[in-house]
Motif scaffolding. Structure first.
Motif, PDB file in Angstrom:
ATOM      1  N   ALA A  39      49.090  42.576  28.270  1.00  0.00           N
ATOM      2  CA  ALA A  39      48.324  43.664  27.684  1.00  0.00           C
ATOM      3  C   ALA A  39      47.118  44.038  28.515  1.00  0.00           C
ATOM      4  O   ALA A  39      46.570  45.119  28.363  1.00  0.00           O
ATOM      5  N   THR A  40      46.696  43.153  29.394  1.00  0.00           N
ATOM      6  CA  THR A  40      45.498  43.425  30.199  1.00  0.00           C
ATOM      7  C   THR A  40      45.850  43.799  31.630  1.00  0.00           C
ATOM      8  O   THR A  40      44.977  43.964  32.457  1.00  0.00           O
ATOM      9  N   ALA A  41      47.131  43.913  31.954  1.00  0.00           N
ATOM     10  CA  ALA A  41      47.530  44.215  33.331  1.00  0.00           C
ATOM     11  C   ALA A  41      46.985  45.565  33.762  1.00  0.00           C
ATOM     12  O   ALA A  41      46.980  46.529  33.017  1.00  0.00           O
ATOM     13  N   GLY A  42      46.518  45.613  34.995  1.00  0.00           N
ATOM     14  CA  GLY A  42      46.047  46.852  35.563  1.00  0.00           C
ATOM     15  C   GLY A  42      44.600  47.167  35.272  1.00  0.00           C
ATOM     16  O   GLY A  42      44.070  48.153  35.774  1.00  0.00           O
ATOM     17  N   GLU A  43      43.936  46.397  34.426  1.00  0.00           N
ATOM     18  CA  GLU A  43      42.534  46.660  34.151  1.00  0.00           C
ATOM     19  C   GLU A  43      41.701  46.309  35.379  1.00  0.00           C
ATOM     20  O   GLU A  43      42.039  45.428  36.147  1.00  0.00           O
ATOM     21  N   SER A  44      40.601  46.979  35.532  1.00  0.00           N
ATOM     22  CA  SER A  44      39.692  46.659  36.621  1.00  0.00           C
ATOM     23  C   SER A  44      38.296  46.492  36.073  1.00  0.00           C
ATOM     24  O   SER A  44      37.960  47.038  35.022  1.00  0.00           O
ATOM     25  N   ALA A  45      37.488  45.721  36.760  1.00  0.00           N
ATOM     26  CA  ALA A  45      36.121  45.480  36.319  1.00  0.00           C
ATOM     27  C   ALA A  45      35.305  46.751  36.475  1.00  0.00           C
ATOM     28  O   ALA A  45      35.520  47.544  37.390  1.00  0.00           O
ATOM     29  N   PRO A  46      34.370  47.016  35.573  1.00  0.00           N
ATOM     30  CA  PRO A  46      33.531  48.202  35.694  1.00  0.00           C
ATOM     31  C   PRO A  46      32.682  48.133  36.954  1.00  0.00           C
ATOM     32  O   PRO A  46      32.173  47.097  37.329  1.00  0.00           O
ATOM     33  N   ALA A  47      32.553  49.275  37.627  1.00  0.00           N
ATOM     34  CA  ALA A  47      31.789  49.322  38.870  1.00  0.00           C
ATOM     35  C   ALA A  47      30.397  49.907  38.657  1.00  0.00           C
ATOM     36  O   ALA A  47      29.677  50.128  39.622  1.00  0.00           O
ATOM     37  N   ASP A  48      30.033  50.184  37.407  1.00  0.00           N
ATOM     38  CA  ASP A  48      28.738  50.772  37.089  1.00  0.00           C
ATOM     39  C   ASP A  48      27.619  49.851  37.576  1.00  0.00           C
ATOM     40  O   ASP A  48      27.565  48.679  37.180  1.00  0.00           O
ATOM     41  N   PRO A  49      26.715  50.323  38.451  1.00  0.00           N
ATOM     42  CA  PRO A  49      25.627  49.457  38.938  1.00  0.00           C
ATOM     43  C   PRO A  49      24.782  48.861  37.831  1.00  0.00           C
ATOM     44  O   PRO A  49      24.323  47.726  37.945  1.00  0.00           O
ATOM     45  N   GLU A  50      24.570  49.606  36.761  1.00  0.00           N
ATOM     46  CA  GLU A  50      23.783  49.078  35.650  1.00  0.00           C
ATOM     47  C   GLU A  50      24.497  47.900  34.992  1.00  0.00           C
ATOM     48  O   GLU A  50      23.860  46.931  34.567  1.00  0.00           O
ATOM     49  N   ALA A  51      25.815  47.996  34.898  1.00  0.00           N
ATOM     50  CA  ALA A  51      26.589  46.889  34.323  1.00  0.00           C
ATOM     51  C   ALA A  51      26.494  45.653  35.205  1.00  0.00           C
ATOM     52  O   ALA A  51      26.406  44.523  34.711  1.00  0.00           O
ATOM     53  N   ILE A  52      26.498  45.844  36.514  1.00  0.00           N
ATOM     54  CA  ILE A  52      26.399  44.711  37.436  1.00  0.00           C
ATOM     55  C   ILE A  52      25.037  44.032  37.288  1.00  0.00           C
ATOM     56  O   ILE A  52      24.939  42.796  37.250  1.00  0.00           O
ATOM     57  N   VAL A  53      23.986  44.816  37.187  1.00  0.00           N
ATOM     58  CA  VAL A  53      22.645  44.247  37.003  1.00  0.00           C
ATOM     59  C   VAL A  53      22.579  43.491  35.681  1.00  0.00           C
ATOM     60  O   VAL A  53      22.039  42.378  35.611  1.00  0.00           O
ATOM     61  N   ARG A  54      23.149  44.078  34.641  1.00  0.00           N
ATOM     62  CA  ARG A  54      23.143  43.386  33.353  1.00  0.00           C
ATOM     63  C   ARG A  54      23.976  42.112  33.418  1.00  0.00           C
ATOM     64  O   ARG A  54      23.628  41.085  32.823  1.00  0.00           O
ATOM     65  N   GLY A  55      25.091  42.172  34.164  1.00  0.00           N
ATOM     66  CA  GLY A  55      25.925  40.987  34.311  1.00  0.00           C
ATOM     67  C   GLY A  55      25.208  39.849  35.011  1.00  0.00           C
ATOM     68  O   GLY A  55      25.366  38.676  34.653  1.00  0.00           O
ATOM     69  N   ALA A  56      24.381  40.184  36.017  1.00  0.00           N
ATOM     70  CA  ALA A  56      23.596  39.150  36.697  1.00  0.00           C
ATOM     71  C   ALA A  56      22.634  38.486  35.723  1.00  0.00           C
ATOM     72  O   ALA A  56      22.440  37.263  35.751  1.00  0.00           O
ATOM     73  N   TYR A  57      22.057  39.287  34.857  1.00  0.00           N
ATOM     74  CA  TYR A  57      21.141  38.755  33.845  1.00  0.00           C
ATOM     75  C   TYR A  57      21.895  37.866  32.852  1.00  0.00           C
ATOM     76  O   TYR A  57      21.434  36.779  32.490  1.00  0.00           O
ATOM     77  N   LEU A  58      23.057  38.298  32.439  1.00  0.00           N
ATOM     78  CA  LEU A  58      23.855  37.517  31.485  1.00  0.00           C
ATOM     79  C   LEU A  58      24.327  36.199  32.103  1.00  0.00           C
ATOM     80  O   LEU A  58      24.427  35.183  31.406  1.00  0.00           O
ATOM     81  N   ALA A  59      24.613  36.207  33.402  1.00  0.00           N
ATOM     82  CA  ALA A  59      24.992  34.962  34.075  1.00  0.00           C
ATOM     83  C   ALA A  59      23.850  33.963  34.022  1.00  0.00           C
ATOM     84  O   ALA A  59      24.072  32.745  33.886  1.00  0.00           O
ATOM     85  N   ARG A  60      22.612  34.452  34.123  1.00  0.00           N
ATOM     86  CA  ARG A  60      21.449  33.578  33.974  1.00  0.00           C
ATOM     87  C   ARG A  60      21.350  33.070  32.543  1.00  0.00           C
ATOM     88  O   ARG A  60      21.065  31.892  32.299  1.00  0.00           O
ATOM     89  N   ALA A  61      21.584  33.960  31.587  1.00  0.00           N
ATOM     90  CA  ALA A  61      21.487  33.556  30.181  1.00  0.00           C
ATOM     91  C   ALA A  61      22.492  32.457  29.850  1.00  0.00           C
ATOM     92  O   ALA A  61      22.218  31.565  29.045  1.00  0.00           O
ATOM     93  N   GLY A  62      23.668  32.519  30.470  1.00  0.00           N
ATOM     94  CA  GLY A  62      24.681  31.489  30.240  1.00  0.00           C
ATOM     95  C   GLY A  62      24.556  30.295  31.155  1.00  0.00           C
ATOM     96  O   GLY A  62      25.324  29.338  31.029  1.00  0.00           O
ATOM     97  N   ASN A  63      23.605  30.343  32.110  1.00  0.00           N
ATOM     98  CA  ASN A  63      23.403  29.260  33.074  1.00  0.00           C
ATOM     99  C   ASN A  63      24.694  28.929  33.818  1.00  0.00           C
ATOM    100  O   ASN A  63      25.005  27.769  34.098  1.00  0.00           O
ATOM    101  N   CYS A  64      25.440  29.978  34.156  1.00  0.00           N
ATOM    102  CA  CYS A  64      26.767  29.795  34.758  1.00  0.00           C
ATOM    103  C   CYS A  64      26.699  29.087  36.106  1.00  0.00           C
ATOM    104  O   CYS A  64      27.553  28.254  36.427  1.00  0.00           O
ATOM    105  N   MET A  65      25.716  29.446  36.927  1.00  0.00           N
ATOM    106  CA  MET A  65      25.654  28.887  38.268  1.00  0.00           C
ATOM    107  C   MET A  65      25.426  27.376  38.238  1.00  0.00           C
ATOM    108  O   MET A  65      25.896  26.651  39.123  1.00  0.00           O
ATOM    109  N   CYS A  66      24.732  26.895  37.232  1.00  0.00           N
ATOM    110  CA  CYS A  66      24.426  25.463  37.154  1.00  0.00           C
ATOM    111  C   CYS A  66      25.706  24.633  37.149  1.00  0.00           C
ATOM    112  O   CYS A  66      25.850  23.691  37.931  1.00  0.00           O
ATOM    113  N   CYS A  67      26.641  24.977  36.289  1.00  0.00           N
ATOM    114  CA  CYS A  67      27.864  24.182  36.181  1.00  0.00           C
ATOM    115  C   CYS A  67      28.865  24.513  37.276  1.00  0.00           C
ATOM    116  O   CYS A  67      29.655  23.653  37.683  1.00  0.00           O
TER     117      CYS A  67
END
Length: 427
Positions: A39-67
């Motif tokens: 059901a998810t075949a062919g989807e692509s990640a959003p390229a919106d620069p604002e979404a990318i900036v928000r995603g970087a912030y969310l990665a910090r909120a989840g402490n993803c880089m630590c693990c």
């Protein structure tokens, strides 16, 4: 055919049918609310620069880089081992390398991993990846997070195999665990609460996954929802994550002001206490990077947690000889920083008088700080924190127990006596 044999065959048939029905139930519980694989075949990640900036912030909120970063390794390239009571789980590569990372993934497959705990190839994921919390993350935030990860430099690093013991390494065992303890969910704002409270609830329960440490776990490693944020010993590390809800007589957030909670999350230090051990890592890699508005929202939510009754009986006082030894050791090694009366030093050393982090039911954190030193994180708001040296090479188990007891029973503190056995366990 004898009557006995016929009865045995009928019993075996009933058992087979029952097992088949049970297996079907477990299988259904593991796919409920989940889209088909294609059901998810062919989807692509959003390229919106604002979404990318928000995603970087969310990665910090989840402490993803630590693990997902091995010591000395490339950021997000995986390889960091996580020791659990069931064996070792190794974090995977999140960089957009097509062969070893997320380069061939779609945004929908990434969302399914967060929301349903299932990998791109259909495998069930181990809850060391905290999808029981990440299931609350919105699709919009999941897409933004994925968009950010896709902008990272690709790193060709194959994922290491987990080293889990039997039967925990079996997908069938994991399916049973998920059937018992995991259900996909969505964050539902409480219309009776403010937008600030709901934002704090979303961060604490979802990407912040605070319950992963600040909750007790049962013998199967699952947190009990009825005891959420009720405190618990972090498996394999022996650091005690205290209850965050009020009424435990420990380090709950309710008696603190919103400003104090936000300060601890943002800088790792207040006069009431400092972040050490695993919490220092959280502050360093995650919460210091959050906005003041989000830190205050988390503080407002934590302050509102329902109170639990105090169940601890008053602690018995240690003997005079122990307190005398502890007092002498405190004067020799601690008073210069923490003060003769445990008053601390504003901006440098937390007070020990009235410090509930030092008088919690579990003495582990105080003992571990005495043994191994106490090192708050270096943060933007507190770039040069004052550390505490380790005393394990200088003081014996008896000495450590005595000075810890003295701190827990002086200046009005009402903590229990610390024994030499407590010190050995904390090591």
């Amino acid at each position: 055919m004898s009557a006995r044999l016929s009865k045995l065959l009928r019993g075996a048939a009933v058992a087979v049918v029952a097992l088949a029905l049970l297996a079907a139930l477990v299988a259904w519980l593991n796919v409920r609310g989940e889209a088909p694989l294609n059901a998810t075949a062919g989807e692509s990640a959003p390229a919106d620069p604002e979404a990318i900036v928000r995603g970087a912030y969310l990665a910090r909120a989840g402490n993803c880089m630590c693990c997902h970063t091995a010591r000395g390794g490339e950021p997000y390239a995986g390889g960091r081992p996580l020791e659990t009571p069931f064996g070792t789980v190794v974090a995977p590569n999140l960089t957009p390398d097509r062969d070893t990372g997320l380069g061939a993934w779609t945004a929908g497959e990434f969302w399914r991993a967060l929301h349903n705990g299932r990998s791109r190839d259909g495998r069930l994921l181990y809850p060391a990846f905290p999808y029981p919390n990440y299931t609350l993350v919105t699709r919009e935030d999941s897409d933004a997070l994925f968009a950010y990860l896709q902008t990272l430099a690709p790193v060709a690093r194959r994922n290491d195999a987990h080293a889990l013991r039997f039967p925990y390494k079996l997908q069938a065992s994991l399916a049973v665990w998920r059937a018992l303890y995991f259900r996909p969910a969505r964050f539902e704002p409480d219309p009776a609460k403010t937008a600030q409270w709901n934002r704090g609830s979303y961060l604490v329960q979802g990407l912040g996954h605070c319950v992963a440490c600040h909750a007790p776990r049962n013998w199967m490693g699952a947190t009990e929802s009825a005891q959420a944020l009720g405190g618990g010993l972090i498996p394999m590390q022996n650091w005690y994550a205290p209850p965050l809800a009020p009424g435990h007589g420990e380090a709950g957030a309710a008696p603190w002001s919103v400003d104090e909670i936000a300060q601890l999350l943002g800088t790792g230090f207040t006069l009431r206490g400092a972040a050490m051990g695993p919490m220092a890592e959280v502050v360093y890699g995650s919460t210091q990077h959050l906005s003041d508005a989000d830190l205050r929202a988390m503080a407002v939510y934590l302050q509102s947690l329902p109170a639990a009754p105090d169940a601890e009986a008053p602690a018995e006082r240690a003997g005079a000889q122990t307190l005398k030894l502890g007092g002498k050791l405190y004067g020799d090694h601690c008073a210069a920083c923490h003060g003769d009366a445990g008053q601390g030093a504003p901006g440098a050393y937390p007070a020990l008088a009235g410090n509930r982090a030092a008088t919690m039911a579990s003495p582990n954190n105080l003992v571990k700080a005495l043994l191994h030193g106490g090192f708050p994180p270096a943060t933007q708001g507190n770039p040069r924190p004052y550390g505490m040296p380790p005393f394990k090479q200088l003081l014996s188990e008896r000495d450590i127990a005595a000075v810890a007891t003295y701190v827990r029973q002086s200046w009005g503190n009402q903590g229990s006596t610390v024994s030499e056995l407590d010190v050995l366990r904390a090591r």
